[in-house]
Write a protein that holds these residues in place. Structure first.
Motif, mmCIF file in Angstrom:
data_model
loop_
_atom_site.group_PDB
_atom_site.id
_atom_site.type_symbol
_atom_site.label_atom_id
_atom_site.label_comp_id
_atom_site.label_asym_id
_atom_site.label_seq_id
_atom_site.Cartn_x
_atom_site.Cartn_y
_atom_site.Cartn_z
ATOM 1 N N ARG A 1 0.678 -1.128 0.332
ATOM 2 C CA ARG A 1 -0.040 -0.065 0.007
ATOM 3 C C ARG A 1 0.828 1.281 -0.025
ATOM 4 O O ARG A 1 0.701 2.267 -0.694
ATOM 5 N N SER B 1 1.185 4.430 -3.030
ATOM 6 C CA SER B 1 1.152 5.639 -2.846
ATOM 7 C C SER B 1 2.169 6.379 -3.138
ATOM 8 O O SER B 1 2.357 7.528 -3.569
ATOM 9 N N PHE C 1 -7.443 5.265 1.875
ATOM 10 C CA PHE C 1 -8.063 4.932 0.721
ATOM 11 C C PHE C 1 -9.121 5.929 0.046
ATOM 12 O O PHE C 1 -9.559 6.741 1.102
ATOM 13 N N ARG D 1 -13.349 -0.446 -0.838
ATOM 14 C CA ARG D 1 -11.650 -1.024 -1.087
ATOM 15 C C ARG D 1 -11.325 -0.915 0.410
ATOM 16 O O ARG D 1 -10.536 -1.757 0.616
ATOM 17 N N ALA D 2 -11.323 -0.071 1.256
ATOM 18 C CA ALA D 2 -10.876 0.168 2.278
ATOM 19 C C ALA D 2 -11.086 -0.709 3.363
ATOM 20 O O ALA D 2 -10.667 -1.326 4.075
ATOM 21 N N TRP E 1 -9.605 -4.355 2.296
ATOM 22 C CA TRP E 1 -8.107 -4.207 2.793
ATOM 23 C C TRP E 1 -8.197 -4.479 3.969
ATOM 24 O O TRP E 1 -7.346 -5.254 4.363
ATOM 25 N N SER F 1 -10.954 4.899 5.161
ATOM 26 C CA SER F 1 -11.328 5.503 3.741
ATOM 27 C C SER F 1 -10.914 7.134 3.681
ATOM 28 O O SER F 1 -11.242 7.863 2.901
ATOM 29 N N GLU G 1 -5.704 -0.064 -5.819
ATOM 30 C CA GLU G 1 -5.031 0.679 -4.601
ATOM 31 C C GLU G 1 -4.322 -0.530 -3.787
ATOM 32 O O GLU G 1 -5.000 -1.517 -3.511
#
Length: 509
Positions: free
Chosen positions: A101, A105, A118, A123-124, A127, A264, A497
């Protein structure tokens, strides 16, 4: 009832034992657990709230990533992947997940720590769920944690949850009820009990886990004794080494744990590198903007609705006469011509006609209209605001204000409908966030960074639009009056991501 008793006994038998805190110590032990696992022990096996942040700090203490603070504001700290981090191997799955991650980034040399968050809620959530599973897997491997209900016990409770429902279903059929009714009374109790069971599933301590939790409680006591430790910034890991990671896992470092978020993120402030440099972009969401996301027919319909309300209020206020009402006394208290009731009926009827024209009329509308008439219906006495207002000749000040407001709204919507006939404009940028709104067919919010400003206002993305993800670069044809996206063209697809391999491939290309 028997199931609830059995369930209660199971909860009682599988509860965690008490953790006996050890003496305050600064020692980690011969074979210390990783900070992510310590976060599970320190949170009484209920979750791993700070596991990702603690893992990032642990990676920094081990030289795989670097945290820098260029100024006095810890929120402006940056994260960088070192050469050792790019070639790292043999990491635990959750450590590799965090490193991936950060690599995604900070692919272009570095990134603000706020960019780790995120931009997509789903997605957050996925993950962090995967990270929790990986942390729990290692805790079980070390003999520190175990599933709360053994498979045999959990299966027996699950099967037993549907036994009452089956009995209810048989009774319903024997009582002459239909199959649908039997299925309903059969499934509903079982589903409720199964939901109750699912909420109780989780981890519980082992004897070794309780012992190690007591040791880490001693480390927490030692760290807490340092008054300034709670406010240490992330970059202080260069001084405090792994202590900062363990302090974050144990919830001692409140500042660092808050800044290093793998959730998020802030929906109103997103870090973006579109345009070449990282900067925070503030997002405005025009929730109360009239005509937002509306098409020409819809704008005309709303304009007609606002116009109807203005005309009806004007007609009611102009034509209203004092003899429409009767004096409220003991003999006429139940009259339909009470001042408050007459005034409320005129105002509410005007609003209802507007809702009918706008297509917003529903069964709940009548209930709200009934409640709106209650103040005037219960008003009593020969003096009072309603009586004085009913005796007033011509429109009241409140009515004039409402007529002016709805008339202006109708004019504004008509102007927007005319502007919608113009050729849409074209803008290009990177999608910062896509957020849903209440309602199945309601346009979503799309925040776009055009690279030339630190403040952006969200656009209306039609609910039927597909394939636009956060992080994608798109070219949009938009109507600026209603801030509606008419069409979208993908310039560059969004990179998943947290995907290290794809980040490297994209940089190479």
């Amino acid at each position: 009832m028997l199931w609830l008793v059995a369930f209660g006994l199971a909860l009682l038998a599988t509860r965690n034992g008490a953790v006996t805190p050890g003496a305050a110590t600064q020692e980690f032990g011969a074979d210390p657990e990783r900070p992510a696992v310590v976060s599970l022990l320190g949170n009484h096996w209920r979750g791993v709230e700070h596991a990702a942040a603690a893992t990032l700090l642990d990676l920094a203490a081990r030289g795989l990533v670097e945290l820098r603070q260029p100024g006095d504001d810890p929120a402006r700290s940056t994260v960088h992947v070192t050469e050792a981090g790019r070639t790292a191997s043999g990491l635990m799955p959750y450590e590799q997940r965090v490193l991936d991650r950060v690599t995604a980034s900070a692919a272009n040399g570095g990134a603000p720590i706020g960019a780790i968050a995120f931009r997509d809620d789903k997605r957050a959530a996925s993950w962090n769920t995967a990270l929790r599973r990986e942390v729990i897997a290692e805790a079980r491997l070390r003999g520190l944690s175990r599933v709360r209900f053994a498979p045999l016990l959990g299966g027996a409770l699950l099967i037993g949850a549907f036994v009452p429902g089956a009995l209810f279903a048989v009774a319903a059929v024997m009582g002459g009820h239909g199959v649908r009714a039997a299925l309903f009374v059969g499934v509903a109790p079982g589903a409720a009990l199964a939901f109750l069971l699912s909420r109780a599933l989780g981890e519980r301590a082992t004897p070794k886990g309780l012992e190690r939790a007591g040791h880490w409680a001693g480390l927490r006591a030692w760290l807490t004794a340092h008054e300034d430790f709670a406010q240490l910034p992330p970059a202080s890991v260069t001084v405090w080494d792994r202590y900062l990671a363990y302090g974050t896992a144990l919830g001692v470092t409140s500042l660092t744990g808050r800044l290093l978020g793998f959730d998020s993120g802030d929906r109103r402030r997103v870090w973006s590198s579109y345009g070449g440099t990282w900067r925070p972009v503030r997002i405005r969401y025009p929730r109360l903007r009239p005509g937002f996301g509306g098409s020409t027919p819809r704008l005309l319909q709303l304009a007609a609705a606002a116009g109807v309300v203005a005309v009806c209020l004007c007609a009611f206020a102009t034509l209203r006469q004092p003899d429409w009402v009767v004096a409220v006394d003991a003999h006429s208290g139940g009259s339909l011509r009470r001042p408050g009731l007459v005034l409320s009926a005129g105002w509410v009827s005007s609003a209802l006609l507007g809702l009918v024209v706008a297509g917003k009329f529903s069964r709940w509308t009548l209930f709200v209209a009934f409640l709106a008439m209650m103040p005037g219906n219960f008003a009593s006495g020969t003096h009072g605001w309603f009586s004085d207002a009913a005796a007033h000749e011509g429109p009241l000040l409140l009515e004039l204000a409402a007529i002016t407001a709805f008339g202006a709204l109708a004019t504004y919507l008509l102007v927007l409908a005319c502007l919608e006939r113009r050729e849409p404009g074209t803008i290009t940028g990177e999608v910062l966030r896509v957020e849903s709104r209440s309602g199945k067919d309601v346009a979503r919010f799309l925040a776009l960074d055009e690279g030339n400003t630190d403040l952006t206002t969200a656009w209306a993305l039609p609910a039927t639009s597909q394939g636009i993800a956060t992080g994608a670069q798109v070219r949009l044809r938009v109507s600026r009056g209603t801030r509606t996206i008419r069409s979208a063209e993908l310039v560059r697809a969004a990179m998943p991501e947290g995907d290290r391999v794809k980040a490297a491939e994209q940089n190479a290309s």
